[in-house]
Design a protein around this motif. Structure first.
Motif, mmCIF file in Angstrom:
data_model
loop_
_atom_site.group_PDB
_atom_site.id
_atom_site.type_symbol
_atom_site.label_atom_id
_atom_site.label_comp_id
_atom_site.label_asym_id
_atom_site.label_seq_id
_atom_site.Cartn_x
_atom_site.Cartn_y
_atom_site.Cartn_z
ATOM 1 N N LEU A 246 -1.377 -1.821 6.704
ATOM 2 C CA LEU A 246 -0.801 -1.893 5.359
ATOM 3 C C LEU A 246 0.715 -1.781 5.390
ATOM 4 O O LEU A 246 1.424 -2.536 4.723
ATOM 5 C CB LEU A 246 -1.405 -0.813 4.463
ATOM 6 N N LEU A 247 1.232 -0.855 6.180
ATOM 7 C CA LEU A 247 2.680 -0.680 6.276
ATOM 8 C C LEU A 247 3.336 -1.926 6.859
ATOM 9 O O LEU A 247 4.363 -2.401 6.350
ATOM 10 C CB LEU A 247 2.985 0.553 7.129
ATOM 11 N N ALA A 248 2.742 -2.486 7.905
ATOM 12 C CA ALA A 248 3.287 -3.700 8.514
ATOM 13 C C ALA A 248 3.223 -4.891 7.556
ATOM 14 O O ALA A 248 4.154 -5.705 7.497
ATOM 15 C CB ALA A 248 2.536 -4.020 9.805
ATOM 16 N N THR A 249 2.139 -4.999 6.794
ATOM 17 C CA THR A 249 1.992 -6.110 5.849
ATOM 18 C C THR A 249 3.014 -6.013 4.726
ATOM 19 O O THR A 249 3.606 -7.024 4.325
ATOM 20 C CB THR A 249 0.555 -6.138 5.283
ATOM 21 N N LEU A 250 3.240 -4.806 4.210
ATOM 22 C CA LEU A 250 4.270 -4.620 3.184
ATOM 23 C C LEU A 250 5.642 -4.989 3.727
ATOM 24 O O LEU A 250 6.418 -5.705 3.080
ATOM 25 C CB LEU A 250 4.287 -3.168 2.689
ATOM 26 N N ALA A 251 5.964 -4.507 4.921
ATOM 27 C CA ALA A 251 7.272 -4.795 5.523
ATOM 28 C C ALA A 251 7.448 -6.291 5.755
ATOM 29 O O ALA A 251 8.519 -6.851 5.502
ATOM 30 C CB ALA A 251 7.423 -4.016 6.828
ATOM 31 N N LYS A 252 6.400 -6.961 6.232
ATOM 32 C CA LYS A 252 6.460 -8.410 6.469
ATOM 33 C C LYS A 252 6.724 -9.171 5.170
ATOM 34 O O LYS A 252 7.403 -10.199 5.164
ATOM 35 C CB LYS A 252 5.161 -8.886 7.118
ATOM 36 N N ALA A 253 6.198 -8.649 4.063
ATOM 37 C CA ALA A 253 6.405 -9.290 2.755
ATOM 38 C C ALA A 253 7.802 -8.994 2.197
ATOM 39 O O ALA A 253 8.191 -9.571 1.190
ATOM 40 C CB ALA A 253 5.345 -8.819 1.764
ATOM 41 N N GLY A 254 8.538 -8.076 2.831
ATOM 42 C CA GLY A 254 9.881 -7.746 2.362
ATOM 43 C C GLY A 254 9.941 -6.522 1.464
ATOM 44 O O GLY A 254 10.979 -6.245 0.865
ATOM 45 N N VAL A 255 8.854 -5.791 1.354
ATOM 46 C CA VAL A 255 8.802 -4.600 0.503
ATOM 47 C C VAL A 255 9.495 -3.436 1.212
ATOM 48 O O VAL A 255 9.277 -3.207 2.401
ATOM 49 C CB VAL A 255 7.340 -4.222 0.177
ATOM 50 N N ASP A 256 10.323 -2.708 0.487
ATOM 51 C CA ASP A 256 10.975 -1.523 1.036
ATOM 52 C C ASP A 256 9.930 -0.411 1.131
ATOM 53 O O ASP A 256 9.316 -0.041 0.130
ATOM 54 C CB ASP A 256 12.125 -1.088 0.119
ATOM 55 N N THR A 257 9.719 0.112 2.325
ATOM 56 C CA THR A 257 8.670 1.111 2.550
ATOM 57 C C THR A 257 9.234 2.481 2.922
ATOM 58 O O THR A 257 8.498 3.323 3.419
ATOM 59 C CB THR A 257 7.706 0.639 3.654
ATOM 60 N N ARG A 258 10.512 2.715 2.674
ATOM 61 C CA ARG A 258 11.097 3.996 3.091
ATOM 62 C C ARG A 258 10.504 5.196 2.358
ATOM 63 O O ARG A 258 10.628 6.319 2.811
ATOM 64 C CB ARG A 258 12.609 3.977 2.936
ATOM 65 N N TYR A 259 9.851 4.969 1.211
ATOM 66 C CA TYR A 259 9.262 6.076 0.453
ATOM 67 C C TYR A 259 7.763 6.233 0.704
ATOM 68 O O TYR A 259 7.082 6.920 -0.037
ATOM 69 C CB TYR A 259 9.521 5.891 -1.044
ATOM 70 N N VAL A 260 7.256 5.605 1.752
ATOM 71 C CA VAL A 260 5.856 5.761 2.124
ATOM 72 C C VAL A 260 5.731 6.979 3.033
ATOM 73 O O VAL A 260 6.467 7.112 3.999
ATOM 74 C CB VAL A 260 5.318 4.509 2.847
ATOM 75 N N ARG A 261 4.806 7.852 2.689
ATOM 76 C CA ARG A 261 4.554 9.043 3.496
ATOM 77 C C ARG A 261 3.269 8.822 4.282
ATOM 78 O O ARG A 261 2.254 8.410 3.723
ATOM 79 C CB ARG A 261 4.405 10.274 2.600
ATOM 80 N N ARG A 262 3.319 9.063 5.589
ATOM 81 C CA ARG A 262 2.125 8.993 6.430
ATOM 82 C C ARG A 262 1.561 10.402 6.566
ATOM 83 O O ARG A 262 2.310 11.353 6.784
ATOM 84 C CB ARG A 262 2.461 8.440 7.816
ATOM 85 N N CYS A 263 0.261 10.556 6.424
ATOM 86 C CA CYS A 263 -0.333 11.894 6.492
ATOM 87 C C CYS A 263 -1.562 11.898 7.385
ATOM 88 O O CYS A 263 -2.245 10.877 7.545
ATOM 89 C CB CYS A 263 -0.664 12.399 5.097
ATOM 90 N N ASN A 264 -1.814 13.044 7.990
ATOM 91 C CA ASN A 264 -2.953 13.208 8.888
ATOM 92 C C ASN A 264 -4.199 13.734 8.185
ATOM 93 O O ASN A 264 -5.279 13.690 8.746
ATOM 94 C CB ASN A 264 -2.596 14.169 10.031
ATOM 95 N N ASP A 265 -4.044 14.249 6.969
ATOM 96 C CA ASP A 265 -5.169 14.901 6.307
ATOM 97 C C ASP A 265 -5.999 13.954 5.432
ATOM 98 O O ASP A 265 -6.929 14.384 4.772
ATOM 99 C CB ASP A 265 -4.699 16.099 5.496
ATOM 100 N N ALA A 266 -5.683 12.678 5.433
ATOM 101 C CA ALA A 266 -6.455 11.694 4.666
ATOM 102 C C ALA A 266 -6.366 10.337 5.362
ATOM 103 O O ALA A 266 -5.383 10.049 6.048
ATOM 104 C CB ALA A 266 -5.925 11.584 3.240
ATOM 105 N N ASN A 267 -7.404 9.541 5.182
ATOM 106 C CA ASN A 267 -7.416 8.194 5.751
ATOM 107 C C ASN A 267 -6.914 7.190 4.725
ATOM 108 O O ASN A 267 -7.002 7.413 3.531
ATOM 109 C CB ASN A 267 -8.832 7.813 6.192
ATOM 110 N N SER A 268 -6.429 6.066 5.229
ATOM 111 C CA SER A 268 -6.058 4.969 4.349
ATOM 112 C C SER A 268 -7.322 4.305 3.814
ATOM 113 O O SER A 268 -8.385 4.368 4.438
ATOM 114 C CB SER A 268 -5.225 3.940 5.108
ATOM 115 N N SER A 269 -7.205 3.664 2.676
ATOM 116 C CA SER A 269 -8.373 3.038 2.029
ATOM 117 C C SER A 269 -8.604 1.631 2.545
ATOM 118 O O SER A 269 -7.674 0.880 2.808
ATOM 119 C CB SER A 269 -8.160 2.968 0.519
ATOM 120 N N ALA A 270 -9.864 1.289 2.653
ATOM 121 C CA ALA A 270 -10.242 -0.086 3.026
ATOM 122 C C ALA A 270 -11.507 -0.431 2.261
ATOM 123 O O ALA A 270 -12.224 0.404 1.798
ATOM 124 C CB ALA A 270 -10.494 -0.200 4.519
#
Length: 135
Positions: free
Chosen positions: A111-135
């Motif tokens: 998801l982070l790579a796809t947003l970046a590839k689209a040109g979206v600024d992702t500096r405010y994305v927080r990565r966390c270990n206590d939850a999984n990403s949604s799919a």
């Protein structure tokens, strides 16, 4: 409901819901931009759902109950209203940022790579270990 307005962006939120979701830092980012009059340079800032849409195709028939079946192709795409909106704004020539949390997992990486590839600024994305990403 509180609303903070910057020169080109409006943040609208219910503080209690953001704090419960662990996004209290979103409030701080919005407040800082509004109080300083700083233009963050975004046409749109999205906060909300992002997920990986996993598609199996073609599926000609469902397998019998209690059994598994193979599909010839799996595809993964960016999903969720906030993520897709930010990507589309960039595709149309605008400047967008996504604010949210992603797990430290393969879907989060995608998801982070796809947003970046689209040109979206992702500096405010927080990565966390206590939850999984949604799919």
């Amino acid at each position: 409901m509180a609303a903070l307005r910057g020169p080109r962006v409006m943040f609208s939120f219910r503080e209690g819901r953001l704090r419960k979701a662990g996004l209290e830092w979103v409030v701080l980012v919005a407040a800082a931009a509004a109080q300083t009059g700083t233009d963050p340079g975004f046409d749109v800032v999205t906060v909300g759902v992002i997920c990986a849409d996993v598609m199996a195709k073609p599926v000609d028939a469902l397998p019998a109950r209690g059994t598994l079946g193979l599909v010839p192709q799996l595809e993964m795409h960016l999903g969720g209203l906030a993520g897709v909106t930010a990507a589309v704004v960039c595709q149309l020539g605008g400047a967008a940022a996504f604010v949210g949390s992603l797990g430290q997992d393969g879907f989060g990486d995608y998801l982070l790579a796809t947003l970046a590839k689209a040109g979206v600024d992702t500096r405010y994305v927080r990565r966390c270990n206590d939850a999984n990403s949604s799919a």
